[in-house]
Enzyme design. Structure first.
Site, PDB file in Angstrom:
ATOM      1  N   LYS A  66      -4.638  -8.809  -1.533  1.00 30.58           N
ATOM      2  CA  LYS A  66      -4.687  -8.038  -0.021  1.00 30.58           C
ATOM      3  C   LYS A  66      -3.451  -7.529   0.102  1.00 30.58           C
ATOM      4  O   LYS A  66      -3.160  -7.249   0.883  1.00 30.58           O
ATOM      5  CB  LYS A  66      -5.720  -9.018   1.242  1.00 30.58           C
ATOM      6  N   ASN A  70      -5.699  -2.474  -5.152  1.00 24.86           N
ATOM      7  CA  ASN A  70      -7.477  -1.294  -5.270  1.00 24.86           C
ATOM      8  C   ASN A  70      -6.602  -0.028  -5.259  1.00 24.86           C
ATOM      9  O   ASN A  70      -7.245   1.366  -5.802  1.00 24.86           O
ATOM     10  CB  ASN A  70      -8.075  -2.301  -4.573  1.00 24.86           C
ATOM     11  N   TRP A  71      -5.857   0.066  -3.828  1.00 25.90           N
ATOM     12  CA  TRP A  71      -5.356   1.097  -3.720  1.00 25.90           C
ATOM     13  C   TRP A  71      -4.365   2.018  -4.692  1.00 25.90           C
ATOM     14  O   TRP A  71      -4.466   3.321  -4.990  1.00 25.90           O
ATOM     15  CB  TRP A  71      -4.149   1.360  -2.277  1.00 25.90           C
ATOM     16  N   HIS A 119      -4.294 -10.232 -10.368  1.00 29.83           N
ATOM     17  CA  HIS A 119      -3.776 -10.989  -9.391  1.00 29.83           C
ATOM     18  C   HIS A 119      -3.133 -12.533  -9.532  1.00 29.83           C
ATOM     19  O   HIS A 119      -2.198 -13.195  -9.008  1.00 29.83           O
ATOM     20  CB  HIS A 119      -4.272 -12.230  -8.352  1.00 29.83           C
ATOM     21  N   SER A 149      -4.687  -9.538   6.853  1.00 27.83           N
ATOM     22  CA  SER A 149      -6.468  -8.594   6.062  1.00 27.83           C
ATOM     23  C   SER A 149      -7.004  -9.990   4.972  1.00 27.83           C
ATOM     24  O   SER A 149      -7.944  -9.347   5.100  1.00 27.83           O
ATOM     25  CB  SER A 149      -5.274  -7.665   4.762  1.00 27.83           C
ATOM     26  N   ALA A 242      -7.837   8.579   2.761  1.00 25.83           N
ATOM     27  CA  ALA A 242      -8.587   9.705   1.733  1.00 25.83           C
ATOM     28  C   ALA A 242      -9.666   8.693   0.846  1.00 25.83           C
ATOM     29  O   ALA A 242     -10.395   9.325   0.181  1.00 25.83           O
ATOM     30  CB  ALA A 242      -8.054  10.382   1.094  1.00 25.83           C
ATOM     31  N   ARG A 260      -9.933  -1.778   4.552  1.00 27.62           N
ATOM     32  CA  ARG A 260      -9.963  -2.195   6.056  1.00 27.62           C
ATOM     33  C   ARG A 260      -9.032  -1.182   7.395  1.00 27.62           C
ATOM     34  O   ARG A 260      -9.752  -0.356   7.606  1.00 27.62           O
ATOM     35  CB  ARG A 260     -10.169  -3.724   6.359  1.00 27.62           C
TER      36      ARG A 260
END
Length: 294
Positions: A66, A70-71, A119, A149, A242, A260
């Site tokens: 978190k 992933n971004w 991670h 998060s 986006a 989120r």
């Protein structure tokens, strides 16, 4: 291509489905002293992970859960596409420690450059990554926002067992009893290596504040040659909003939960004054006076 994307989303959905009916206590198992989720990790996979054959041109992305990895995966995928015109979509879960023990054999078929996300603490990385001097980008985020998060992910994701309250989660987080263990242990092990020549540290809050500048830094670190216009285009496509707008397409039903809010300072909505002080004290003990702490 669409088939691989579908397979990837199927893998995510399978992992989520495995959580059905689990209690929090049943969700975690311990491997070498660190708790991991039984839904995506296993002792057999960790043992097989040592057989991962890293390549020198692998693009390794690291963060505690978190914290935005992933971004980063989306940004890096776009950088690869912009420079090579090849869309790399793997059916595998992107985290090297997640999946079945045979995935490392299948990963040999993925064309370079591969994105390897994790991670894991520095000390738990497969030896071949360090031996081959693959470049490693480490993303850090304010632990308060990371904790909030993480809590929302647990309590929003379908089928994943929820915590009864924020206070319960905060206590487990501070004691390292959540998936992938302690944020602070993770930060301490990586902090020891932030001067290594093949490692670059990036801060989530900097990504939010100046994405174009951050994309340029990431591209230069991994050796991508882009024009200023291309950098701007990648940054425009990679704003958190986006990425969130396309999350269902890229990650299925869990996409809107993975991406989120992405805001800085959301912790203020949940932390009590005492919790704020407790985390500040822990941060000082673990990272005070270090380059990362600053």
């Amino acid at each position: 291509m669409a088939e691989k994307k579908k397979d990837f989303v199927d893998e995510i959905n399978k992992a989520l489905a495995k959580s059905e009916g689990f209690t929090l206590k049943d969700l975690l198992f311990s491997y070498q002293g660190t708790p991991y989720p039984v839904t995506v990790c296993s002792a057999e996979t960790f043992q097989a992970l040592e057989n991962l054959e890293a390549r020198r041109d692998d693009l390794v992305l690291v963060s505690y859960p978190k914290c935005g990895v992933n971004w980063l995966i989306q940004i890096l995928s776009d950088l690869i596409f912009t420079t090579t015109q090849s869309k790399h979509v793997s059916a595998e879960l992107p985290f090297i420690e997640c999946g079945d023990p045979d995935k490392y054999q299948r990963m040999k078929q993925i064309p370079s450059p591969r994105i390897l996300a994790t991670h894991l603490n520095y000390d738990c990385l497969p030896k071949s990554i360090l031996k081959n001097k693959a470049k490693i980008l480490v993303l850090f985020r304010n632990p308060k926002d990371a904790a909030v998060s993480f809590f929302h992910f647990h309590n929003s994701a379908p089928s994943i067992p929820s915590y009864s309250s924020w206070d319960e989660f905060f206590s487990e987080f501070m004691n390292g009893k959540v998936s992938w263990g302690s944020y602070f242990d993770h930060a301490v092990t990586w902090n020891k290596h932030i001067e290594d020549e093949n490692i670059m540290v990036i801060i989530y809050e900097d990504l939010k504040e100046n994405l174009t500048c951050s994309v340029k830094q990431i591209a230069e670190f991994f050796g991508f040659s882009l024009t200023p216009e291309q950098i701007r285009s990648v940054a425009n496509r990679a704003t958190f909003q986006a990425v969130k707008d396309k999350a269902e397409e890229t990650h299925g039903a869990v996409g809107s939960i993975l991406f989120r809010k992405g805001v800085v300072g959301d912790w203020k909505n949940l932390f009590t004054e005492a919790q704020n002080q407790e985390m500040d004290d822990k941060f000082k003990v673990c990272l005070g006076g270090t380059k990362l702490g600053a």
